[in-house]
Design an enzyme around this catalytic site. Sequence first.
Site, short mmCIF file in Angstrom:
data_model
loop_
_atom_site.label_atom_id
_atom_site.label_comp_id
_atom_site.label_asym_id
_atom_site.label_seq_id
_atom_site.Cartn_x
_atom_site.Cartn_y
_atom_site.Cartn_z
N LYS A 48 -29.85 -46.58 -44.74
CA LYS A 48 -30.31 -45.17 -44.76
C LYS A 48 -31.12 -44.69 -44.27
O LYS A 48 -32.26 -44.94 -45.99
CB LYS A 48 -29.40 -44.57 -45.58
N HIS A 49 -32.13 -44.59 -43.99
CA HIS A 49 -33.87 -43.83 -43.73
C HIS A 49 -34.62 -44.90 -44.69
O HIS A 49 -35.18 -44.59 -45.64
CB HIS A 49 -33.39 -41.84 -45.12
N ASN B 274 -40.82 -46.93 -55.92
CA ASN B 274 -40.29 -48.10 -56.86
C ASN B 274 -39.30 -48.53 -56.48
O ASN B 274 -38.28 -47.53 -56.49
CB ASN B 274 -40.21 -48.17 -58.15
N HIS C 157 -44.01 -49.85 -48.36
CA HIS C 157 -44.10 -48.30 -48.08
C HIS C 157 -43.60 -48.61 -46.25
O HIS C 157 -45.03 -49.05 -45.68
CB HIS C 157 -45.26 -48.10 -48.21
#
Length: 393
Positions: A66-67, A232, A393
Amino acid sequence: MKELALKYGCNPNQKPSRIFMNEGELPLEVINGRPGYINFLDALNSWQLVKELKAATGLASAASFKHVSPAGAAVGLPLGDTLKKIYFVDDIEEDLSPIACAYARARGADRMSSYGDFVALSDTCDAVTAKLIKREVSDGVIAPDYTDEAIEILKAKRKGTYNVIKIDPTYVPAPIEHKEVFGITFEQGRNEIRLDDPALFENIPTQNKQFTEEAKRDLIISLITLKYTQSNSVCYVKDGQAIGIGAGQQSRIHCTRLAGNKADIWWLRQHPKVMALPFVDGIRRADRDNTIDVYISEDHDDVLREGTWQLFFKDKPEVLTMEEKKAWIAQNTRVALGSDAFFPFGDNIERAHKSGVEYIAQAGGSVRDDHVIATCDKYGIAMAFTGIRLFHH
């Protein structure tokens, strides 16, 4: 096919949108549906995760995304009666294949977060796995292949619009990857670190230096999951599946608390009172999941007050008291915990201990490593310093 036009990007106003290859053809095929920008981000990140899990463990693997972060990840170990019941697959008459078990674990561990997910499977999607996927609220699935029966089952989902992607399992991307932000191109080497290397568990600064083979497996699952989780992040794993993932928090202790709370909820769902909840006939799966989540929480009165409980239950359940919850959580043991960077303070260990953590793998290198080690020693926790950071990221 070198490129695929998309309806829009992350948001409807972000047009035009496409995925494309500078060289060669796209290593995937859209069998059904029309995946969007975020769908492909989830699909390609989750595929990398399950492919790596399979390579590291030799077991069929699945992830629920999810996302652009996993809500769940697991390997295909058999399910006992309790897990079958809390994952709501105990009504399936067929034997669950390894990939079906992996999916049931990945999708079932955190059902609230997995609502509307994108699924990744390391192995061919068979009919029984497709049946499990079909009845969940989900955006799509990516796998290296599908049986004919599985394709027909999945094509019938969401009025024929369910996204089904086939990925070439032999595809290897270029060693250098690029990303553009604000018109500026970033370049870096792909993160090809091997997380099943036995050397990861050689630097053990704690008094307890014993890692069972199951603990090492679970720590490897944790680290591979973290490799594809927005930082994180920390990840609690037990019996071959993530039971609590804390993603994208600015503070390490907030990651540990968030993931620990999810691990506690996973364990509380196995409490006899929860498993015996007398749901009304025909309750929707999402309503049942939401009701369980509220019943377990401090806001239990929201589903137990007069005039409300009748919407969900045949009979009014007893409250699961704070004392009962604490006593039940204290019975959880053998949990493994991975972190994508070092723990700066021992408060993370204190929180992890409350959720049954007995094994930890983290980078090490904090100026307060001595405090973290001492806190582990207080509880007899075995901790390895991997020397590896896994920011994503």
